[in-house]
Design a protein around this motif. Structure first.
Motif, PDB file in Angstrom:
ATOM      1  N   SER A  38       0.944  -1.294  -0.453  1.00 56.57           N
ATOM      2  CA  SER A  38      -0.305   0.545  -0.259  1.00 56.57           C
ATOM      3  C   SER A  38       1.333   0.839   0.241  1.00 56.57           C
ATOM      4  N   SER A  39       0.618   2.019  -0.880  1.00 60.33           N
ATOM      5  CA  SER A  39       1.409   3.552  -0.870  1.00 60.33           C
ATOM      6  C   SER A  39      -0.059   4.787   0.290  1.00 60.33           C
ATOM      7  N   GLN A  40      -0.620   4.326   0.113  1.00 60.39           N
ATOM      8  CA  GLN A  40      -1.523   4.990   1.250  1.00 60.39           C
ATOM      9  C   GLN A  40      -1.060   6.169   2.247  1.00 60.39           C
ATOM     10  N   GLU A  43      -0.044   9.793  -0.616  1.00 63.78           N
ATOM     11  CA  GLU A  43      -1.765   9.533  -0.884  1.00 63.78           C
ATOM     12  C   GLU A  43      -2.511   8.683  -0.495  1.00 63.78           C
ATOM     13  N   LYS A  44      -3.580   9.953  -0.587  1.00 60.90           N
ATOM     14  CA  LYS A  44      -4.959   8.949   0.449  1.00 60.90           C
ATOM     15  C   LYS A  44      -5.763   8.974  -0.717  1.00 60.90           C
ATOM     16  N   LEU A  47      -5.839   6.952  -3.577  1.00 62.39           N
ATOM     17  CA  LEU A  47      -5.998   6.114  -3.616  1.00 62.39           C
ATOM     18  C   LEU A  47      -7.899   5.326  -2.828  1.00 62.39           C
ATOM     19  N   MET A  48      -8.207   5.660  -2.032  1.00 53.84           N
ATOM     20  CA  MET A  48      -9.343   5.612  -1.247  1.00 53.84           C
ATOM     21  C   MET A  48     -11.042   5.371  -2.480  1.00 53.84           C
ATOM     22  N   SER A  51      -9.916   2.792  -5.534  1.00 58.61           N
ATOM     23  CA  SER A  51      -9.525   1.080  -4.386  1.00 58.61           C
ATOM     24  C   SER A  51     -10.960   0.981  -4.943  1.00 58.61           C
TER      25      SER A  51
END
Length: 232
Positions: A38-40, A43-44, A47-48, A51
């Motif tokens: 995960s690269s959360q 950058e979130k 991604l959220m 995803s």
């Protein structure tokens, strides 16, 4: 043996063997690589957003294909679902779930390709498998106009043949000739879909095989602060 018969009579078993053996060998030799990396933290938000849509679409598509293709035809007929009704249902759900997956996938692709920090930590296979999945989704969506056309004509032959072919593969009695009359769009989608299984053990996709169900019952973590005293 024609190339088409090799592709849909032999290649599925090659892809399946690599999928099973490759995943087992990787788990045995590199168990700590069974993760999504995960690269959360970098950058979130995107991604959220991406995803959730991508996973919802792909997971629902997977089980939709599994049920739709591998359920014997007599079972559907016994439940009152005709071949044509089955085709209309497959078109509607495929369009919905495929669109969800495509939107989410594009968000993830743009994030991985154009976010400097995400791109910097991306490996070749991370980008390649995402590209491959998006092409597979796109080809699946591309088959919908063909399915609609045949549905309007009241012809469900292609869907019946696709299901019969899939069932012949899982029962180890391949009948690639069933796909001889199937349009190229479907064959391309099948090839890309089968190749996902071939590539699976060499990508971050392996994380789907390790579902941490113990997280549901694990106790709360106890975090103790560490105090450091300094002498003057």
């Amino acid at each position: 043996m024609t190339f088409s018969h090799f592709l849909f009579g032999v290649y599925p078993f090659i892809a399946g063997t690599v999928f099973l053996l490759g995943s087992l060998i990787r788990y045995d030799r590199e168990q700590y690589t069974f993760k999504a990396d995960s690269s959360q933290l970098l950058e979130k938000e995107k991604l959220m957003r991406g995803s959730r849509l991508f996973h919802a679409g792909v997971i629902l598509l997977f089980f939709g294909h599994l049920i739709g293709l591998l359920t014997p035809r007599p079972v559907f007929l016994a439940l009152g679902v005709s071949d044509l009704a089955h085709q209309h249902l497959a078109i509607a759900l495929g369009a919905l779930f495929g669109t969800l997956g495509m939107i989410g996938g594009v968000i993830l692709w743009r994030r991985r390709m154009f976010h400097p920090r995400i791109r910097a930590i991306s490996r070749f296979m991370d980008i390649f498998i995402l590209d491959w999945l998006l092409l597979t989704l796109a080809l699946g969506l591309f088959t919908i106009p063909f399915s609609l056309y045949h549905a309007v004509l009241g012809d469900a032959t292609i869907m019946v043949n696709l299901a019969a072919w899939a069932q012949s593969i899982v029962t180890w009695s391949p009948r690639p000739e069933l796909l001889d009359s199937v349009p190229l769009a479907y064959k391309l989608h099948l090839f890309f879909g089968l190749t996902v299984f071939l590539l699976f053990p060499f990508t971050r996709l392996v994380h789907v095989l390790v579902i941490p169900l113990n997280y549901l019952t694990r106790p709360y973590q106890v975090v103790r602060a560490k105090f450091v005293f300094y002498r003057r």
